[in-house]
Each structure stands twice: as C-alpha cells, then as structure tokens.
Write an enzyme that holds these catalytic residues in place. Structure first.
Site, PDB file in Angstrom:
ATOM      1  N   ASP A 158       0.852  -1.177   0.000  1.00  0.00           N
ATOM      2  CA  ASP A 158       0.000   0.000   0.000  1.00  0.00           C
ATOM      3  C   ASP A 158       0.899   1.242   0.000  1.00  0.00           C
ATOM      4  O   ASP A 158       2.109   1.138   0.224  1.00  0.00           O
ATOM      5  CB  ASP A 158      -0.899  -0.032   1.235  1.00  0.00           C
ATOM      6  CG  ASP A 158      -1.771   1.200   1.350  1.00  0.00           C
ATOM      7  OD1 ASP A 158      -2.315   1.625   0.330  1.00  0.00           O
ATOM      8  OD2 ASP A 158      -1.874   1.738   2.468  1.00  0.00           O
ATOM      9  N   LYS A 387     -16.426   9.546  -3.508  1.00  0.00           N
ATOM     10  CA  LYS A 387     -15.140  10.266  -3.473  1.00  0.00           C
ATOM     11  C   LYS A 387     -15.324  11.758  -3.198  1.00  0.00           C
ATOM     12  O   LYS A 387     -14.573  12.596  -3.675  1.00  0.00           O
ATOM     13  CB  LYS A 387     -14.371  10.064  -4.783  1.00  0.00           C
ATOM     14  CG  LYS A 387     -13.999   8.620  -5.055  1.00  0.00           C
ATOM     15  CD  LYS A 387     -13.228   8.464  -6.341  1.00  0.00           C
ATOM     16  CE  LYS A 387     -12.887   6.997  -6.587  1.00  0.00           C
ATOM     17  NZ  LYS A 387     -12.148   6.794  -7.846  1.00  0.00           N
ATOM     18  N   GLY A 528      -4.965   3.961  -3.886  1.00  0.00           N
ATOM     19  CA  GLY A 528      -6.192   4.566  -4.366  1.00  0.00           C
ATOM     20  C   GLY A 528      -5.996   5.962  -4.897  1.00  0.00           C
ATOM     21  O   GLY A 528      -6.957   6.598  -5.332  1.00  0.00           O
ATOM     22  N   LYS A 627      -7.087  -5.011  -4.649  1.00  0.00           N
ATOM     23  CA  LYS A 627      -5.781  -5.342  -4.081  1.00  0.00           C
ATOM     24  C   LYS A 627      -5.687  -6.839  -3.790  1.00  0.00           C
ATOM     25  O   LYS A 627      -4.680  -7.486  -4.103  1.00  0.00           O
ATOM     26  CB  LYS A 627      -5.546  -4.551  -2.795  1.00  0.00           C
ATOM     27  CG  LYS A 627      -5.420  -3.049  -2.988  1.00  0.00           C
ATOM     28  CD  LYS A 627      -5.157  -2.347  -1.664  1.00  0.00           C
ATOM     29  CE  LYS A 627      -5.034  -0.840  -1.849  1.00  0.00           C
ATOM     30  NZ  LYS A 627      -4.758  -0.144  -0.566  1.00  0.00           N
TER      31      LYS A 627
END
Length: 1040
Positions: A158, A387, A528, A627
C-alpha cells in the site's frame, strides 16, 4: 463488507515440501517392509522346507517344532510366524513396519515448532525492528511462516501510511487562481490585494461581500513591524503550553506563505471563504486538551493520535481532514465545537507567529477574537464510490438570501464535473489556473482536494431536506438512497479553491525498496491515489526507475481495443525487446483498467506485461477488493510467494490474501496489525525482517528438517542392516533405553542450538549483497527442486553413515565373541553390538551438525559436546539399572564389557570419524568446485577480518592463519567475485540481479544499438519524468 475476503489457511512452502517428503518416506518404509518380509519367507523356505510344506503344527498351544532352527519355532501367540503362508507374510510385514517407524521423524514436528517459537521471540525482541517514534516493537502473530519470509518473490505494498508517514501536512493551496506554498514557488502574486490598505477598508469589504462574518481584523501572523510586540507577548507565555502549537505550525507549512498571510490579514474575500469552507465542511470533532497534555514537553504529530493546536485536539476519521482543519486553525479559524449540528468557529489572533514562522506565542486573553456559530443542517458523507462529501450550513451572520450554503469537498474529477460553467472570462481563467495547480500539486506527490460551494434558496432546501430525511430513515438500500439524494443537490457549484496535503515518505523507504529490488524481488505499489500522485511517489521512493519508460494502461484502452487485449501483448513484446538492449520499463495501470485486466481472458497477457516491465509496477485508483484480486493472481503465477504489506483497514484483504501478511502500526487503527502475520513500526523494517530473519529462518529450518531425516535414517536403517544377520526376524538392533532416548536426549539439543544461533554470513553482509536472498527465494527453491536435491544428498550421506557405523561395530565385535575366562559366559552379544553401533551413530550425527555449523556460540558448543559426552554415563547407568531397580535387563553389565574392550573404541572412532570426514570432504569438494554466493561472501569476510587485524597491528595466531588459508579453498572465479564484493559490489550484482524479475536494470553505456534503441523507445512510450511532469499533455499520444 463487499471488500472483505475470506482469510485462507496459511502454510509455509517448507511444510508442504516436508509433508511430501514424509509421504515418500512412508512409501519407502512400506517397500522396505515388503522386501524384508519377502526375504524372511524365502530364508524360511530354504532353511526349513518342512515348515514351508506345513510340517509345523500347533496342538493345544504347544508347537511341534520340526524347524531346523529351534529358537525360531513359533509360539502360537501373535504375532509369531506360524507358517510360510500369506498370514505369516503379512505378520512379518507389520513387524518390520513397526520396527522401521523411526524412519518418519515424529519428533521433527515438536522440534521444528519449538525452534519457530524461539525464532519468533528473537524477531519480536530485535532492537533494530523497534520503532522509537511509536514505541512499537515487531509483532509476531504466527509461528508457521518464519521461513516463508525468506521465500518471498513479490512484495505488494500500500502507499498511504505504508510507504508514507500518514501524518498529513497541509502544504499548499490554490485560492482564486493563486497558489500558496511555504516558499511561494508556485505563485507569489498578491496583486489581488491592491486597494485594501487599512482596517476600515477591511470592514467595508466584509460587510459588502458577505464572504465572512468576522468583523474584526483576523491577525493570524505577526509581521516584521510587530516583532517587538510579539517578543513582549512571548515573555508572558508559559513555555510548556506552546509545544503542541509549535509542532502543528512546523507540520502544516502552508501557513508560512507570506502571500497567504498577507491575504489573511487583508481579509481577502476568496481567502476568507476558503478558510470558512475548511472550518465547516468536515466531520472533525474538537476536544479541549486536558492540562496534563497541554503542559507536555514532548509532543509529536502522532503522539496523541490526533492533531493539536490552540488548546484543542482534533479527532478525525481521515488524516486529510485533520490536516485541513488544523491548517485552518493556524490561519485563524479554530473549530471549537462540532456537536449536535452546531459548529463554533473561533476567529482570533491567538495564533501569532514570529518572523521565521516556526514558533507560536499564545496571548493571555488580550487578543481580538469572536466566536461564530454555524448550524449544520445535513451531511452527505464521504464514501469510496462518491469520493466526495458535502454539508449544508446555515450562517445567520450572512446577508439574507446567502445564509443557506452547500459546501462540497472531494477529488478533483468528481467535484469539477459538478460545477457550473464559468459565467465570465475571469472565472474561466481562475478555473483553468486551479486545474493547472492541481496538476502541479499532483506531480509533486501531493494529495489534492477541490472545494466548491453554492447558495441555496429556502424553497429548494425545503424540498430537498424532505427527500434527505426519508432516505436517512430508509431501512432498505439506505446508502443508495442517500447517494441519489446527494446527487440531486450537489450541482451547479463554483470552485472556492483546492488543497494539497503532503504525506511524506517514511524514513528509509527509498533505500529499503532499492535493497529489495537488488535482492531480485518484485515490488508493486497498490494505491487509491490518482495516477500522477502515484507515479510521483513511486519515482521518489525508487520503486520505478527514473531513467526508464512507462507503460500506462487505462480503461479506455480496453474499451477501444477490438482485438481483445492485443495491445497488452504488443506492449509486452516491446518491453521485452527493449529490455534485451538494456532498457527498463515500468507499468502504471488504473483501477478501471485493472478490473478488465484481471478477467480470465486478459489475466495471462496482463501478467506477461508485468513480467516484462521489470522497472516496477504501480496500480492506482484501486479498491481494497482489487488489491486482494491482484494478490491472488500473483500467487497463481509460477508459484510465487507473495507478501502483502499495509497499515489500514482497506489493506486487510491484501494482507489476508497474501502468503505472508505484514501490518504497519500506523495512524489508521489496528485492523491491519490484527489481521497480519507480522507487524512492524515502519516500512524500513521490512528489509531486515525478510533479508535477515526470513533468510536465516528459511536456511535454518530447512537444515532442521533435513537433519531430522538424516539422523533417523542413520539410526533406523541399522535395523535393516542387522536384519541380514538375524534371518530377517525383525529383531531390534538397539536396546529399549537407546530407542527411547535417541531423539530426545542425544540429537535434539544440537538441532535446536543450530536452528536458533547459526548464521552463514554477517548481518551487514546481507545488506551489502542483497542477492544472497535469492538463495532461498529463487524459482528452483520455490518449486522444491533445490530441496529435493538436498534430500537426495543428505539421504545418501545418511545411508553411508548408518551402513559404515554398523559395519565397523559388527565386523569388530560380532565376528568373535568375548568369553569370560572364569565363567565361560559370552559377554558380548547382539545387544552390545547394537550399543556400539548406536554410539557410533550418535557421535556421527552430532559430528554432522557440527560440520554444518558456521557460527559457533557457547550454546552450540554445550549442546554438541554434552549430547555426545553424556551418552557414555547414561550407558553406564542403564547397564547397572538391572541390579538397582530391575530394569533394562537386555543391557545388564554391557558397559563393563564394552568400556574395557579396545575393539569397542576402535569401532566407535572408526565409524563416526570416517562418517564425519566423508561429510567434510564432500563439503570441501562442493565449495571448491561450485561455491555458493554465501560461501564466497563468508570467504571474503574471513579475508577482510584477517586484513583488518593486520592493519590494526593485531597478532595473527597460527590457528587463525590456518582458518584464513582454509577459507581460500575457492576457485579463481569465486576469488574474483569476492574481490568485486570487497570493492563495494555484490557478487555478480548487475548480471545476477538483472536476470531476475524486479531487479534494477543493466545500463548499456555505449554502442550504436543502444542509441538506436533509445530513439525507438522514445517514440513508443513516455519516460517516467515525462509522466510526472506532463501526464495530461501526452497521455493520448502514445496509447494505441
């Protein structure tokens, strides 16, 4: 929950290989039992034909023996052989299977588990893995995957909180087309402030525009002219209460912008509106600091788990929101309360700064301030799908008609598409400037958000709030209803500004990634964030090669591709072709494209492209479930061992899906740590966890498994050799006392000491030569081919040691008996021969582990020496046990007969000594003919140590000189390689690593082919620096 994945059961590669080996040994045991039972049948027929014809009969429990060897006459009690028929054959087979049960080392599982527990203790207490900043040591939540840490071939990481600190710093902002930063490098233009030169103008500006409800001068900073007053104020301040404010000011560097400070002092309407947007559009909860925390002398941005400023601690669900609200507080808009739909904003001059903008001074109640109350009427919360978030506020201090305001905040793509078209040229220019600033911020690796708002009418709000309340009360599909409701109101906004939050890299991240890549590992980043931010961070942390090219895959590539993924094959072919000429390719793929690439029809082509792009892989705009899907795809790719590392709840799927999950104790809670197999305080600890602990555990634990089968083979096979001299009667060669203690007392402690303390090279050598890690993580090691070769070698060595020790004892002691001259009793029988064989086997096994030890400690010396030496007192004690306690009658007085017989000592020394010398000779032959990288590095260490002692004036003893000479038993090529290592280069570092995926590329320095490849490559794909600087300008030019 939709992003959750089922946690699989994790087992190490070594355990899987060990299970296969156990099955093979079980099959071998069965075959040997069948062969010996058949040999016994054949011997019985030849020696006693009448038995074979059924001449032996059982009457009333008494056997009428017609057998030639009367002592083999059946007793009629199971499991004695009663005839040469099928029942007798099966009975004899069962007896041999029971006799050879030691071929399968049951004690191995106990020993290996104990070793792993000790290794876990050493890992968790490694001071080098201790994180002082968070007071966190390495956590170990499993004992089954220590060796798997040394077998990893791909690291999936990440970004936020893993590679970066996750301590967000409000670094830059864009307001009304003007960008502000710490040093104002982007724009340093305050021309918009012309005409506002005195305080009366400021008040007029506020009243006319309605952009701010603050009617007093908001003096967030002290100018150079007021330095004297600031100094006087600082003398009245308690030094202990300034520390939190100082830390916040040093973190959120946007407040050091002189242009922004001037705009704040001037109460420029766009700046005031921007700050009020930051102070109201959030879900941050302020909490007054207790006196104990206000007076704390040591404070870091993460010491309280929340930001602190001006006597308040800001608790936020997102570090970004925490940074923005704290930054607004520093600039004069402090959120004092956010509860029950009420937000209280304290606007004051209490955040004064000295001219260097690095130290705060709190005024003792004499500053001008005002507290304004704003009501929050509705909150459209942030989700990963939307978002963005928005709030509807009522500000009664504004003019009528402007009191109801929708304030929207989120990712640039989602907010900008919900903004109205600019009404005039000036507004259009401001919007274009804001977009340019967003691109510039993203290229610097900053996390960006766009702020927008619009005024609402009372009627529009009344109609909308009814729909909102109905959606909030819905039980079915509540999230969908709320999202649709928010979509209806979030429109026709105008841009207020943009924020740029910096999430700095953790200390040592670039060096750690470079080390891992030099070790031949693939290192991928899954984030992300938007593409520009992800590429910039990957470039900064050396995950992708700055001199290489990038292959960017976007969703429209799949939409416009009529050939079903042909462009993936094309790009993979280009990457492999140019890589053969020394080029390096990196891959960047967006989340929408990744969803297509992971489909069954594209997955192989996508992974082929990933393999060709050895310069690094970055997956941006990915969801948590994606992921996990990438991890599952990599696990199925050529049997790779995958490590997943993350710090937040959105990384749990990745961590649980990976073969090895590592969690980082960060600021996003404990979800990742609780789901992980290992936890560390920062990313730089990963290199030590893998290259040191993982590699050593892999090598040590493999030796434990091989040695367990070695010693049990050497011990159990003596029964097979003895069967040839005992008419295949399944008579044990060793007494009960020896059988019961072989694995427990005489061979286990050297194994444990070896597995805990042995190391083939020094720790610093592993970081100097990261390619050492490939010894345990190569393809042949993962497939089990290397393990199978070692099993064959150790098995041959074990069979030789067993046969030789038995031959020495049997030929020396069993050829002629020893008869007591006074009594005429034979004192040496088959049990004494077995004890002599057992003694030689024990010494040979202990010598074997001694020859395999590279690093001797007191524990190793004590374990080996005591295991060998204490056997003899034990033998003497068991020989006297019959007279003392009536036990072990089969070895009564055996020690008296053996210890005084020189043939016993000859058999023991000859058997164990020859077996040990054979092992040493084999090891020397392998090291001279084909030295491993670790052996070359160890030789270099010995040479460097001797040279250092000579330079320091130390005395080189005769023994040390012999060791130095012995270390030079390597080939010329090995010495040349070690010389390269001594000059700071790893053993074949460039050529070795370049052949492995994920390694740093080899750079061709001259030649026309290289120049031609560069020119051709330039026309195909952009470079990393081009993507970082100008992604929007060329992204459509090179995609097929």
């Amino acid at each position: 929950m939709r992003n959750a994945t089922r946690a699989p059961r994790k087992t190490s590669r070594l355990e899987r290989h060990m299970n296969v080996l156990v099955m093979c040994v079980g099959l071998f045991q069965t075959l040997v039992g069948l062969a010996l039972a058949g040999a016994q049948r054949k011997w019985l027929w030849r020696q006693n034909p009448e038995v074979a014809a059924g001449g032996s009969k059982v009457r009333g429990g008494d056997s009428v023996a017609t057998m030639r060897h009367w002592y083999l006459a059946p007793s009629g009690v199971w499991p004695d052989v009663e005839a040469a028929d099928a029942d007798g054959f099966f009975t004899q087979f069962v007896r041999f299977v029971v006799l050879l049960n030691a071929l399968i080392p049951i004690s191995l599982y106990v020993t290996l588990e104990l070793v792993k527990v000790i290794q876990c203790f050493l890992i968790s207490n490694d001071k080098a893995l201790y994180d002082k900043e968070n007071d966190t040591k390495c956590g170990v939540r499993t004992t089954t995957l220590n060796e798997e840490l040394g077998a990893v071939s791909c690291v999936l990481s990440d970004k936020t909180g893993t590679l970066t600190r996750n301590v967000m710093a409000f670094a830059k902002c864009s307001i009304n087309g003007i960008a502000y930063g710490e040093d104002d490098q982007v724009v340093n233009d305050v021309s918009c402030l012309k005409g506002f030169s005195n305080e009366s103008d400021f008040d007029t500006l506020d009243a006319s525009s309605g952009a701010s409800h603050v009617r007093v001068r908001v003096d967030a900073f002290v100018s150079g002219d007021d330095e004297t007053n600031a100094t006087k104020t600082k003398t009245k301040t308690k030094t202990k209460t300034k520390n939190n404010d100082r830390v916040a000011a040093e973190t959120h560097v946007v407040a050091r912008s002189r242009a922004l400070r001037a705009a704040v002092e001037a109460r420029h309407p766009p700046v005031a509106a921007f700050l009020e947007h930051l102070a109201t559009c959030h879900t941050v909860v302020p909490e007054p600091l207790p006196p104990s925390e206000e007076e704390s002398e040591e404070t870091t941005p993460s010491s309280h788990g929340a930001a602190s400023f001006g006597g308040f601690k800001y608790q936020a669900s997102s570090p970004d929101e925490e940074a923005l609200v704290t930054g607004a507080a520093i600039l004069g808009r402090r959120v004092a309360r956010n509860a029950d739909g009420i937000v209280e904003i304290l606007s004051s001059s209490s955040s004064d700064f000295s001219p260097d903008c690095r130290e705060t001074s709190l005024l003792d109640g004499k500053e001008e301030k005002t507290c304004t109350t704003v009501r929050i009427l509705a909150v459209n919360e942030f989700t990963s799908a939307r978002k963005r978030m928005s709030v509807i506020v009522r500000d009664d201090s504004r003019a009528p008609g402007e009191r109801l305001i929708l304030r929207l905040k989120g990712a640039d793509a989602t907010v900008l598409e919900r903004c109205a078209e600019p009404a005039d040229h000036e507004s259009r220019m401001v919007l274009e400037k804001t977009k340019e600033h967003l691109d510039a911020f993203a290229r610097e690796g900053l996390r960006t958000l766009v702020l927008a708002e619009r005024n609402l009418s009372e009627s529009e709000f009344e109609d909308w709030i009814k729909t909102y309340e109905h959606a909030s009360a819905s039980i079915v599909n509540r999230e969908v209803a709320l999202a649709a409701c928010a979509e209806n109101i979030e429109r026709d906004c105008f841009v207020i500004g943009a924020t740029a939050v910096e999430d700095k890299l953790q200390e040592g991240v670039p060096e750690t990634i470079e080390t891992l890549r030099n070790a031949g590992l693939l290192v991928w980043m899954l984030t992300g964030d938007k593409l520009e931010t992800a590429v910039s961070i990957a470039h900064t942390c050396r995950l992708i090669d700055k001199d290489g090219d990038l292959v960017v895959v976007r969703e429209e590539d799949f939409v416009n591709d009529a050939a079903e993924g042909a462009f993936l094959k094309k790009k993979a072919a280009e990457a492999r072709e140019d890589a053969s000429l020394g080029s390096s390719f990196g891959l960047v793929i967006e989340g929408g494209a990744l969803a297509h690439a992971l489909l069954d029809k594209h997955i192989n082509d996508f992974l082929d492209l990933c393999d060709a792009c050895v310069g690094g892989v970055v997956c941006c705009r990915v969801s948590p479930i994606q992921k996990a899907a990438v991890c599952e795809a990599m696990k199925r790719r050529e049997g790779r061992v995958v490590l997943g590392i993350g710090d937040g709840a959105n990384d749990v799927g990745l961590i649980t899906a990976a073969h090895v999950g590592v969690g980082i104790s960060g600021r996003e809670g404990r979800a990742a740590v609780m789901a992980a197999d290992y936890s560390i305080g920062n990313f730089r600890g990963l290199s030590r966890l893998m290259l040191v602990h993982g590699r050593l555990s892999a090598k040590r634990n493999e030796e434990v498994v091989l040695y367990a089968f070695y010693k049990n083979f050497a011990y159990a096979m003596a029964n097979v050799w003895f069967a040839f001299g005992s008419a295949f009667s399944a008579q044990p060669a060793f007494p009960t006392a020896a059988i019961a203690t072989f694995n427990v007392l005489w061979t286990s402690f050297p194994t444990i000491a070896h597995a805990v303390f042995d190391q083939d090279v020094r720790v610093d050598s592993v970081f100097k030569v990261p390619a050492l890690y490939r010894e345990t993580s190569s393809k042949s090691a993962s497939s089990g081919f290397d393990f199978a070769k070692r099993v064959v070698g150790w098995s041959v060595s074990s069979a030789f040691a067993s046969a030789w020790c038995f031959a020495c004892a049997f030929l020396t002691l069993a050829s002629v008996g020893t008869v007591d001259e006074r009594t005429g009793v034979v004192t040496l029988n088959h049990m004494t021969v077995g004890l002599a064989t057992f003694t030689a086997v024990v010494l040979a096994c202990d010598a074997k582990i001694a020859t395999r030890t590279n690093h001797w400690t007191i524990a190793n010396v004590v374990a080996v020496a005591c295991s060998a030496a204490l056997w003899f007192p034990f033998l003497a004690a068991t020989s006297k046990a019959w007279f003392l306690v009536g036990a072990f009658s089969d070895v009564s007085d055996a020690s008296d007969a053996l210890f005084v017989d020189p043939r016993f000592w000859l058999a023991v020394v000859l058997g164990s000594g020859t077996a040990a010398l054979a092992d040493l000779a084999t090891q020397c032959f392998v090291r001279v003919g084909s030295p491993s990288l670790a052996e070359v590095v160890r030789e270099r260490e010995a040479i460097d140590t001797a040279d250092a002692k000579k330079r320091d004036g130390g005395v080189v003893t005769k023994k040390k000189r012999k060791n130095a000479l012995a270390s030079r038993l390597a080939t010329f090529s090995a010495r040349a390689a070690s010389l390269g290592y001594s000059l700071g280069k790893s053993f074949g570092a460039r050529s070795f690593a370049s052949t492995e995926r994920g390694a740093l590329p080899v750079t061709a320095r001259d030649g026309g082919a290289w120049k031609g490849a560069c020119a051709r490559r330039k026309s195909r794909n952009p470079s990393v620096l081009e993507v970082v600087k100008q992604h929007r300008n060329f992204s459509d030019d090179w995609n097929p």
